[in-house]
Design an enzyme around this catalytic site. Structure first.
Site, PDB file in Angstrom:
ATOM      1  CG  HIS A 241      -1.846   1.186   1.283  1.00 34.64           C
ATOM      2  ND1 HIS A 241      -3.180   1.048   1.579  1.00 34.64           N
ATOM      3  CD2 HIS A 241      -1.664   2.509   1.081  1.00 34.64           C
ATOM      4  CE1 HIS A 241      -3.770   2.228   1.548  1.00 34.64           C
ATOM      5  NE2 HIS A 241      -2.863   3.139   1.261  1.00 34.64           N
TER       6      HIS A 241
ATOM      7  CG  HIS B  65      -0.687   7.058  -1.059  1.00 28.90           C
ATOM      8  ND1 HIS B  65      -1.915   7.130  -1.680  1.00 28.90           N
ATOM      9  CD2 HIS B  65      -0.895   6.415   0.114  1.00 28.90           C
ATOM     10  CE1 HIS B  65      -2.832   6.578  -0.894  1.00 28.90           C
ATOM     11  NE2 HIS B  65      -2.245   6.126   0.191  1.00 28.90           N
TER      12      HIS B  65
ATOM     13  CE  LYS C 115      -7.802   1.909  -0.642  1.00 33.32           C
ATOM     14  NZ  LYS C 115      -6.633   2.695  -0.309  1.00 33.32           N
TER      15      LYS C 115
ATOM     16  CG  HIS D 215      -9.839   4.400   3.381  1.00 35.09           C
ATOM     17  ND1 HIS D 215      -8.642   5.071   3.469  1.00 35.09           N
ATOM     18  CD2 HIS D 215     -10.572   4.827   4.439  1.00 35.09           C
ATOM     19  CE1 HIS D 215      -8.656   5.866   4.531  1.00 35.09           C
ATOM     20  NE2 HIS D 215      -9.824   5.745   5.131  1.00 35.09           N
TER      21      HIS D 215
ATOM     22  CG  HIS E  71      -4.874   2.193   5.790  1.00 35.95           C
ATOM     23  ND1 HIS E  71      -6.215   2.083   6.016  1.00 35.95           N
ATOM     24  CD2 HIS E  71      -4.728   2.958   4.683  1.00 35.95           C
ATOM     25  CE1 HIS E  71      -6.855   2.755   5.076  1.00 35.95           C
ATOM     26  NE2 HIS E  71      -5.979   3.287   4.264  1.00 35.95           N
TER      27      HIS E  71
ATOM     28  CG  ASP F 170      -1.522   4.832   4.034  1.00 38.03           C
ATOM     29  OD1 ASP F 170      -1.592   5.256   2.867  1.00 38.03           O
ATOM     30  OD2 ASP F 170      -2.274   5.225   4.943  1.00 38.03           O
TER      31      ASP F 170
HETATM   32  C1  NCD Z   1      -3.518   8.944   2.091  1.00 33.94           C
HETATM   33  C2  NCD Z   1      -3.078   9.973   1.057  1.00 33.94           C
HETATM   34  O1  NCD Z   1      -2.551  11.027   1.448  1.00 33.94           O
HETATM   35  O2  NCD Z   1      -3.236   9.725  -0.138  1.00 33.94           O
HETATM   36  N1  NCD Z   1      -3.588   9.596   3.375  1.00 33.94           N
HETATM   37  C3  NCD Z   1      -3.536   9.004   4.573  1.00 33.94           C
HETATM   38  O3  NCD Z   1      -3.720   9.704   5.590  1.00 33.94           O
HETATM   39  N2  NCD Z   1      -3.259   7.728   4.708  1.00 33.94           N
HETATM   40  C4  NCD Z   1      -4.791   8.314   1.687  1.00 33.94           C
HETATM   41  C5  NCD Z   1      -5.179   7.110   2.491  1.00 33.94           C
HETATM   42  O4  NCD Z   1      -4.629   6.015   2.291  1.00 33.94           O
HETATM   43  O5  NCD Z   1      -6.052   7.249   3.361  1.00 33.94           O
HETATM   44 ZN    ZN Z   2      -3.167   5.103   1.652  1.00 32.99          ZN
END
Ligand code: NCD
Ligand code: ZN
Length: 346
Positions: free
Chosen positions: A14, A16, A100, A137, A175, A248
């Site tokens: 996971h 970003h 997702k 999520h 998460h 995450d």
């Molecule tokens: C994530 C993001 O910034 O894209 N933020 C977070 O607080 N984890 C999105 C997510 O996975 O909730």
């Molecule tokens: Zn995330």
């Protein structure tokens, strides 16, 4: 005392990576330690189709340093207009490994997510048929549900009915932050697993709110009470194949985080493995680290764990950057609040 540990090359299930300047700045931080990562599709606009996923994967690969062997695994952002045929095509051709589900309004760039789960039932039924996993999520967004209860309420009100309706759908609850979620996954018979982040193994809600507000520790789902953090550590070190790493790691520029209404997300990619080794060592569970970082997730996704290995070496506190610079501004790196002694040698 163990001072060296060789494990299969980890995967991050996971992650970003964003786009443009941030993508260029943060991708090397993951690509040099991890072999694969499941890349989240919450760009603006989101990655909703097989074609978007292919082109995003291409942009990611261009940001991977030449000496790092890293394969992005892509996800599709589920909307109420998602076409089941396009999802099946993405699965078939290998341009997306999973889909997702963001409840609309749950987190960063989730505005195009799902409001009414009934509307996406045809897509979910198709995914169940072809064996494509759904990453969730798991938080409700209702104003009248306390933010600290949103995960537990989601499990009761959305996840349980969904699993009844689609028993063959493979699901990853992303998460997880509560003992409730850990127990739910543990008691489940089959077809469901959970990712656990690095920061939720380290911080509880005091870290965000006690002694002054710390936006750097604000992420969604928000960290909960200490007993939940302890339950997450127990799950991570258990070796149970249904729990695996999804950092995450969610980079936002410092300006975006430090404002009256700051963004949710914690950037852990640069020191994720050092943090994990420290946590597992403290819990006397270093031999279980490899299952969590490098085996369980791959198996859930039907992939082979890496043959290649990395070495973690213990020594003086590791120096990692306080921030990573990008053309959009600096991105603060997660500060666990204690020294990290395990260094990654690739
Ligand atoms: C994530 C993001 O910034 O894209 N933020 C977070 O607080 N984890 C999105 C997510 O996975 O909730
Ligand atoms: Zn995330």
């Amino acid at each position: 005392m163990t001072t060296e540990l060789t494990i299969r090359r980890p995967d991050d299930w996971h992650l970003h990576l964003r786009d443009h300047a941030l993508l260029a700045a943060v991708t090397p931080e993951t690509a040099c330690h991890f072999g694969r990562a499941l890349v989240m599709p919450n760009l603006d606009p989101p990655v909703t189709t097989a074609e978007h996923a292919r082109s995003y994967a291409h942009r990611i690969i261009q940001a991977v340093p030449a000496d790092c062997d890293f394969v992005p695994q892509m996800t599709l952002y589920l909307t109420e207009d998602t076409d089941p045929d396009d999802v099946a095509k993405a699965h078939d051709e290998g341009s997306a490994l999973a889909v997702k589900l963001y409840p609309a309004g749950a987190t960063t760039n989730s505005g195009s997510g799902v409001r009414d789960i009934e509307k996406v039932r045809p897509v979910l039924a198709r995914m169940a048929e072809i064996g494509m996993p759904l990453c969730i999520h798991g938080e409700v967004t209702d104003d009248d549900v306390d933010i600290f209860d949103r995960e537990a309420v989601f499990i009761d009100k959305v996840l349980k009915p969904l699993r009844k309706a689609e028993p063959d759908l493979r699901i990853v609850l992303e998460h997880v932050t509560t003992e409730t979620a850990v127990d739910y996954i543990r008691d489940a018979k089959k077809g469901i697993a959970a990712t656990i982040t690095v920061h939720h193994l380290i911080i509880n809600r005091n870290a965000i709110l006690a002694g002054g507000i710390k936006p750097d520790f604000y992420c969604l789902p928000v960290a909960k009470r200490e007993k939940h953090r302890v339950a997450l550590v127990q799950a991570a070190i258990s070796g149970d194949r249904r729990f695996f790493l999804g950092t995450d790691s969610a980079p936002h520029t410092r300006d975006a985080k430090l404002q009256a209404c700051g963004c949710a997300g914690i950037f852990t990619a640069p020191n994720a493995l050092s943090c994990l080794a420290e946590i597992f060592e403290t819990a006397d569970a270093l031999p279980k680290l490899e299952a969590f970082t490098s085996i369980n997730g791959a198996r859930f996704y039907g992939l082979d764990p890496a043959e290649e290995t990395i070495r973690l070496v213990k020594g003086d506190p590791v120096e990692y950057p306080i921030e990573v610079l990008s053309d959009d501004g600096p991105v603060l790196v997660f500060d666990p609040g204690f020294p990290l002694h395990w260094r990654v040698e690739t």
